[in-house]
Design an enzyme around this catalytic site. Structure first.
Site, PDB file in Angstrom:
ATOM      1  N   GLY A  79      19.922  25.273  -5.863  1.00  0.00           N
ATOM      2  CA  GLY A  79      20.941  24.295  -6.378  1.00  0.00           C
ATOM      3  C   GLY A  79      22.176  25.249  -6.059  1.00  0.00           C
ATOM      4  N   ALA A 130      21.746  29.269   1.475  1.00  0.00           N
ATOM      5  CA  ALA A 130      22.526  29.879   0.434  1.00  0.00           C
ATOM      6  C   ALA A 130      23.507  30.925   0.839  1.00  0.00           C
ATOM      7  CB  ALA A 130      21.559  30.542  -0.681  1.00  0.00           C
ATOM      8  N   ALA A 131      23.552  31.016   2.351  1.00  0.00           N
ATOM      9  CA  ALA A 131      24.599  31.910   2.728  1.00  0.00           C
ATOM     10  C   ALA A 131      26.189  31.618   2.350  1.00  0.00           C
ATOM     11  CB  ALA A 131      24.599  31.914   4.488  1.00  0.00           C
ATOM     12  N   GLY A 132      26.080  30.437   2.512  1.00  0.00           N
ATOM     13  CA  GLY A 132      27.579  30.000   1.914  1.00  0.00           C
ATOM     14  C   GLY A 132      27.681  30.313   0.275  1.00  0.00           C
ATOM     15  N   ASP A 133      26.689  29.880  -0.323  1.00  0.00           N
ATOM     16  CA  ASP A 133      26.711  30.242  -1.807  1.00  0.00           C
ATOM     17  C   ASP A 133      26.832  31.822  -2.312  1.00  0.00           C
ATOM     18  OD1 ASP A 133      26.517  27.610  -2.334  1.00  0.00           O
ATOM     19  OD2 ASP A 133      24.335  27.939  -2.142  1.00  0.00           O
TER      20      ASP A 133
END
Length: 302
Positions: free
Chosen positions: A40, A251-254
């Protein structure tokens, strides 16, 4: 100074299938493996903030089910305050079905579940967390009205407000921009927000300018292996990416958002905060999974 960060957003259980390639319509394809992992965008960014040095409060909703219990306990194990993550009856916890191909690229289908029930009333109940925060972070995996309330309240309180407009479906409401200090889209999101196909540094700069013209204050446009483009009314700068062998970009951007927010909130300069976020994101793509891939501050080069 340790940053105090509030993340308002989604908590999902990720159901991850590794596959040689994404199947075409009607095709059955043998995959390599299947795992479940906490995810998420909201929870991922909360974990990234916590692992990269911040004190974090998460505001969100899960279902009253096993996945919800696992997600909450996982965040608590990271030292994240989950007293404002509510478990709701009659709704499932959100899930994300993720296919990751042999090139490390992913495609994702999300079922909102409890994330779709996070309301403005929830935010009002936890206003004390907003008041205590240095930085407030939002994304677009919860209802639009809730995101708007997050941005508005953060701005009213004079907090540093970050919006990661993901998943983007089109232009943002024009009145949102004035309440956002840093807008952080990726290439596809910037394309949807502006109608400009972002496929180079030049078109990234055009899209960033279009967002400034729409009322945004500062843009951090993440470009994957091409790095990050920063733009405001006075300055434009390209931050090249570290070269790594990608295993999984989930999830790299997160991770970038969390690292940037943690660094900015503790008083580092914008350039230092961008580079810390980039370093964390580069390390995350060398590992599989969403939250499992997010590094700790001690793993980064000083």
């Amino acid at each position: 100074m340790q940053a105090k960060i509030v993340v308002v957003g989604s908590l999902n259980m990720d159901l991850v299938v590794r596959t040689p390639r994404v199947p075409v319509g009607g095709e059955t394809l043998a995959g390599h493996s299947f795992v479940t992992a906490p995810g998420g965008k909201g929870a991922n960014q909360a974990v990234a903030c916590a692992r990269l040095g911040a004190q974090v409060t998460m505001i969100g909703c899960v279902g009253h089910d096993a996945y919800g219990e696992i997600l909450r306990s996982g965040l608590e194990s990271e030292g994240i305050d989950c007293s404002s993550v509510e478990a709701l009856e009659g709704v499932s916890t959100g899930i994300a079905s993720i296919l990751v191909d042999d090139n490390g690229q992913n495609c994702i289908v999300i079922v909102a579940g409890g994330n779709g029930e996070l309301s403005s009333e929830h935010l009002t109940r936890y206003d004390a967390a907003f008041q205590a925060a240095d930085v407030i972070i939002a994304q677009l995996e919860v209802p639009v009205a809730t995101v708007e309330k997050t941005l508005t309240r953060g701005h009213e309180l004079g907090k540093t407000v970050l919006l990661n407009p993901a998943p983007a479906v089109g232009p943002l409401p024009a009145h949102w921009y004035g309440n956002v200090d840093y807008l952080i889209p990726n290439e596809s999101e910037a394309s949807l927000l502006t109608g400009i196909q972002v496929d180079s540094l030049e078109t990234a700069a055009e899209a960033a300018q279009a967002l400034l013209d729409a009322g945004a204050k500062r843009i951090l446009l993440t470009l994957g292996s091409q790095g990050v483009l920063y733009k405001d009314a006075q300055r434009q700068q390209h931050f090249p990416a570290q070269v790594v062998q990608a295993v999984d970009t989930t999830a790299a951007g997160d991770t970038f958002v969390g690292g940037f927010a943690a660094a900015l909130g503790e008083g580092l300069s914008l350039d230092e905060a961008v580079r810390l976020g980039q370093q964390a994101a580069a390390l995350s793509v060398t590992r599989a999974g969403a939250q499992p891939s997010i590094p700790y501050r001690r793993e980064l080069k000083s």
